[in-house]
Design a protein around this motif. Sequence first.
Motif, PDB file in Angstrom:
ATOM      1  N   SER A 119       0.967  -1.176   0.188  1.00  0.00           N
ATOM      2  CA  SER A 119       0.009  -0.033  -0.121  1.00  0.00           C
ATOM      3  C   SER A 119       0.851   1.191  -0.059  1.00  0.00           C
ATOM      4  CB  SER A 119      -0.874   0.156   1.230  1.00  0.00           C
ATOM      5  OG  SER A 119      -1.878  -1.229   1.367  1.00  0.00           O
ATOM      6  N   LEU A 120       0.517   2.367  -0.609  1.00  0.00           N
ATOM      7  CA  LEU A 120       0.960   3.614  -0.442  1.00  0.00           C
ATOM      8  C   LEU A 120       0.960   4.012   0.683  1.00  0.00           C
ATOM      9  CD1 LEU A 120       2.215   6.270  -2.044  1.00  0.00           C
ATOM     10  CD2 LEU A 120      -0.358   6.753  -2.363  1.00  0.00           C
ATOM     11  N   THR A 121       2.032   4.607   1.368  1.00  0.00           N
ATOM     12  CA  THR A 121       2.299   5.043   2.595  1.00  0.00           C
ATOM     13  C   THR A 121       2.174   6.770   2.621  1.00  0.00           C
ATOM     14  OG1 THR A 121       3.455   3.098   3.568  1.00  0.00           O
ATOM     15  CG2 THR A 121       3.535   5.286   4.882  1.00  0.00           C
ATOM     16  N   VAL A 122       1.442   7.298   2.883  1.00  0.00           N
ATOM     17  CA  VAL A 122       1.267   8.869   3.100  1.00  0.00           C
ATOM     18  C   VAL A 122       1.372   9.251   4.340  1.00  0.00           C
ATOM     19  CG1 VAL A 122      -0.142  10.872   2.448  1.00  0.00           C
ATOM     20  CG2 VAL A 122      -0.427   8.654   1.043  1.00  0.00           C
ATOM     21  N   PHE A 123       2.653   9.824   4.513  1.00  0.00           N
ATOM     22  CA  PHE A 123       3.040  10.546   6.051  1.00  0.00           C
ATOM     23  C   PHE A 123       2.451  12.132   5.867  1.00  0.00           C
ATOM     24  CE2 PHE A 123       6.223   7.382   5.228  1.00  0.00           C
ATOM     25  CZ  PHE A 123       6.319   6.738   6.267  1.00  0.00           C
ATOM     26  N   ASN A 124       2.407  12.418   7.196  1.00  0.00           N
ATOM     27  CA  ASN A 124       2.196  14.131   7.339  1.00  0.00           C
ATOM     28  C   ASN A 124       3.591  14.756   7.631  1.00  0.00           C
ATOM     29  OD1 ASN A 124       1.075  16.452   7.876  1.00  0.00           O
ATOM     30  ND2 ASN A 124       1.225  16.214  10.053  1.00  0.00           N
ATOM     31  N   ASN A 125       4.244  14.444   8.683  1.00  0.00           N
ATOM     32  CA  ASN A 125       5.412  15.198   9.007  1.00  0.00           C
ATOM     33  C   ASN A 125       6.193  14.077   9.204  1.00  0.00           C
ATOM     34  OD1 ASN A 125       4.479  17.974   8.791  1.00  0.00           O
ATOM     35  ND2 ASN A 125       3.749  17.852  11.111  1.00  0.00           N
ATOM     36  N   VAL A 126       7.662  14.442   8.604  1.00  0.00           N
ATOM     37  CA  VAL A 126       8.590  13.283   8.656  1.00  0.00           C
ATOM     38  C   VAL A 126       9.974  14.053   9.092  1.00  0.00           C
ATOM     39  CG1 VAL A 126      10.174  11.802   7.602  1.00  0.00           C
ATOM     40  CG2 VAL A 126       7.777  11.823   7.295  1.00  0.00           C
ATOM     41  N   THR A 127      10.598  13.412  10.155  1.00  0.00           N
ATOM     42  CA  THR A 127      12.156  13.892  10.665  1.00  0.00           C
ATOM     43  C   THR A 127      13.065  12.537  10.566  1.00  0.00           C
ATOM     44  OG1 THR A 127      11.030  15.655  12.207  1.00  0.00           O
ATOM     45  CG2 THR A 127      13.363  14.966  12.537  1.00  0.00           C
ATOM     46  N   ILE A 128      14.106  13.018   9.857  1.00  0.00           N
ATOM     47  CA  ILE A 128      15.067  12.096   9.596  1.00  0.00           C
ATOM     48  C   ILE A 128      16.219  12.452  10.358  1.00  0.00           C
ATOM     49  CG2 ILE A 128      16.596  10.736   7.926  1.00  0.00           C
ATOM     50  CD1 ILE A 128      14.315  10.943   6.184  1.00  0.00           C
ATOM     51  N   ASP A 129      16.862  11.673  11.235  1.00  0.00           N
ATOM     52  CA  ASP A 129      17.887  12.184  12.177  1.00  0.00           C
ATOM     53  C   ASP A 129      18.940  11.249  12.291  1.00  0.00           C
ATOM     54  OD1 ASP A 129      19.420  13.687  13.860  1.00  0.00           O
ATOM     55  OD2 ASP A 129      18.050  13.672  15.780  1.00  0.00           O
ATOM     56  N   ALA A 130      20.323  11.609  11.936  1.00  0.00           N
ATOM     57  CA  ALA A 130      21.624  10.770  12.057  1.00  0.00           C
ATOM     58  C   ALA A 130      22.125  11.085  13.249  1.00  0.00           C
ATOM     59  CB  ALA A 130      22.539  10.885  10.857  1.00  0.00           C
ATOM     60  N   LEU A 131      22.114   9.949  14.217  1.00  0.00           N
ATOM     61  CA  LEU A 131      22.698  10.169  15.639  1.00  0.00           C
ATOM     62  C   LEU A 131      24.126   9.853  15.795  1.00  0.00           C
ATOM     63  CD1 LEU A 131      19.900   8.560  17.500  1.00  0.00           C
ATOM     64  CD2 LEU A 131      20.099  10.550  17.212  1.00  0.00           C
ATOM     65  N   SER A 132      24.757   9.134  14.486  1.00  0.00           N
ATOM     66  CA  SER A 132      26.066   9.172  14.331  1.00  0.00           C
ATOM     67  C   SER A 132      26.261   8.564  12.798  1.00  0.00           C
ATOM     68  CB  SER A 132      26.821   8.038  15.084  1.00  0.00           C
ATOM     69  OG  SER A 132      26.502   6.618  15.006  1.00  0.00           O
ATOM     70  N   GLY A 133      27.369   8.936  12.120  1.00  0.00           N
ATOM     71  CA  GLY A 133      27.584   8.663  11.014  1.00  0.00           C
ATOM     72  C   GLY A 133      26.473   9.042   9.781  1.00  0.00           C
ATOM     73  N   VAL A 134      26.366   8.076   8.831  1.00  0.00           N
ATOM     74  CA  VAL A 134      25.374   8.522   7.460  1.00  0.00           C
ATOM     75  C   VAL A 134      24.045   7.464   7.894  1.00  0.00           C
ATOM     76  CG1 VAL A 134      24.927   8.605   5.363  1.00  0.00           C
ATOM     77  CG2 VAL A 134      27.049   9.312   6.279  1.00  0.00           C
ATOM     78  N   TYR A 135      22.992   8.253   7.835  1.00  0.00           N
ATOM     79  CA  TYR A 135      21.864   7.534   8.121  1.00  0.00           C
ATOM     80  C   TYR A 135      20.840   8.263   7.151  1.00  0.00           C
ATOM     81  CZ  TYR A 135      17.460   6.106  10.260  1.00  0.00           C
ATOM     82  OH  TYR A 135      16.215   5.609  10.395  1.00  0.00           O
ATOM     83  N   GLY A 136      19.993   7.184   6.660  1.00  0.00           N
ATOM     84  CA  GLY A 136      18.784   7.655   5.667  1.00  0.00           C
ATOM     85  C   GLY A 136      17.580   6.754   5.985  1.00  0.00           C
ATOM     86  N   VAL A 137      16.414   7.145   5.157  1.00  0.00           N
ATOM     87  CA  VAL A 137      15.304   6.554   5.070  1.00  0.00           C
ATOM     88  C   VAL A 137      15.079   5.953   3.571  1.00  0.00           C
ATOM     89  CG1 VAL A 137      12.855   6.227   5.555  1.00  0.00           C
ATOM     90  CG2 VAL A 137      14.385   7.451   7.087  1.00  0.00           C
ATOM     91  N   ASP A 138      14.903   4.815   3.299  1.00  0.00           N
ATOM     92  CA  ASP A 138      14.590   4.220   1.941  1.00  0.00           C
ATOM     93  C   ASP A 138      13.059   4.174   1.741  1.00  0.00           C
ATOM     94  OD1 ASP A 138      17.233   4.015   1.465  1.00  0.00           O
ATOM     95  OD2 ASP A 138      17.473   2.100   2.176  1.00  0.00           O
ATOM     96  N   PHE A 139      12.616   4.839   0.892  1.00  0.00           N
ATOM     97  CA  PHE A 139      11.196   4.828   0.691  1.00  0.00           C
ATOM     98  C   PHE A 139      11.080   3.964  -0.395  1.00  0.00           C
ATOM     99  CE2 PHE A 139       9.549   7.495   3.741  1.00  0.00           C
ATOM    100  CZ  PHE A 139      10.477   8.697   3.752  1.00  0.00           C
ATOM    101  N   PHE A 140      11.558   2.464  -0.111  1.00  0.00           N
ATOM    102  CA  PHE A 140      11.661   1.656  -1.355  1.00  0.00           C
ATOM    103  C   PHE A 140      12.252   0.400  -0.907  1.00  0.00           C
ATOM    104  CE2 PHE A 140      11.800   0.154  -5.399  1.00  0.00           C
ATOM    105  CZ  PHE A 140      13.006  -0.462  -5.660  1.00  0.00           C
ATOM    106  N   ASP A 141      11.821  -0.836  -1.290  1.00  0.00           N
ATOM    107  CA  ASP A 141      12.277  -2.038  -1.025  1.00  0.00           C
ATOM    108  C   ASP A 141      12.858  -2.278  -2.440  1.00  0.00           C
ATOM    109  OD1 ASP A 141      13.000  -4.473  -0.412  1.00  0.00           O
ATOM    110  OD2 ASP A 141      10.824  -5.224  -0.694  1.00  0.00           O
ATOM    111  N   ASP A 142      14.150  -2.825  -2.458  1.00  0.00           N
ATOM    112  CA  ASP A 142      14.794  -3.078  -3.712  1.00  0.00           C
ATOM    113  C   ASP A 142      14.178  -4.344  -4.363  1.00  0.00           C
ATOM    114  OD1 ASP A 142      17.959  -4.212  -2.341  1.00  0.00           O
ATOM    115  OD2 ASP A 142      16.018  -5.239  -2.553  1.00  0.00           O
ATOM    116  N   THR A 143      13.223  -4.910  -4.010  1.00  0.00           N
ATOM    117  CA  THR A 143      12.699  -6.091  -4.886  1.00  0.00           C
ATOM    118  C   THR A 143      11.269  -5.765  -5.209  1.00  0.00           C
ATOM    119  OG1 THR A 143      11.587  -6.819  -2.700  1.00  0.00           O
ATOM    120  CG2 THR A 143      13.776  -7.782  -2.914  1.00  0.00           C
ATOM    121  N   THR A 144      10.934  -4.571  -5.001  1.00  0.00           N
ATOM    122  CA  THR A 144       9.467  -4.095  -5.528  1.00  0.00           C
ATOM    123  C   THR A 144       9.715  -2.848  -5.846  1.00  0.00           C
ATOM    124  OG1 THR A 144       8.736  -3.495  -3.233  1.00  0.00           O
ATOM    125  CG2 THR A 144       8.407  -5.681  -4.025  1.00  0.00           C
TER     126      THR A 144
END
Length: 186
Positions: A123-148
């Motif tokens: 299902s499509l995920t529709v967020f309102n507000n999103v915060t992405i925070d790296a506590l150390s190093g490089v971190y991200g959020v993948d809005f994708f699964d590499d099999t689909t």
Amino acid sequence: GTNTLKIWGSLANSGTITTNDNAVWFNGSGNQAISSSAINSSFSSIYFSGSGTKSLNTSIRTRGNLQIDSGVTLSPGSITLTFEDSLSTSHRDFINNGTFSAGSSSVVFDGHGNINTRVYGSSLTVFNNVTIDALSGVYGVDFFDDTTSRRAEINGTLTIESAGFVADEEAGSNGSTNVKDGRPKY
């Protein structure tokens, strides 16, 4: 942990829930409410199954996966849902196979290193507000699964605090094939 706590009714918490590494399933066949007088109830992994609407009336923190099954609506209202840093060496997943009814909620992704959180599902995920925070190093959020080829939308504010953010090409599961995120909309 290998144990699972299954909750068939609503949860009203006025104390402390300690789940360690054990999963909690809200799997009633009907509406369920999760409320707490404790600030930021914390779970290892949390699953919403069965049927009906699962209403979050308190801010929730998870150190593992969050999954919404088909036939289920997760309604966080105006709370904050946090994927907190667990110092895990594996991905954390936000899996939406049902309905995520964002309301005026905020979703916070805290992380570390190169262990991204993945957002995917049937299902499509529709967020309102999103915060992405790296506590150390490089971190991200993948809005994708590499099999689909699935995607997410952010209809409110996207805040990036000291974090990497993955929204286009990246290494696939075999480390050599570039794949596209499922056309996220921001």
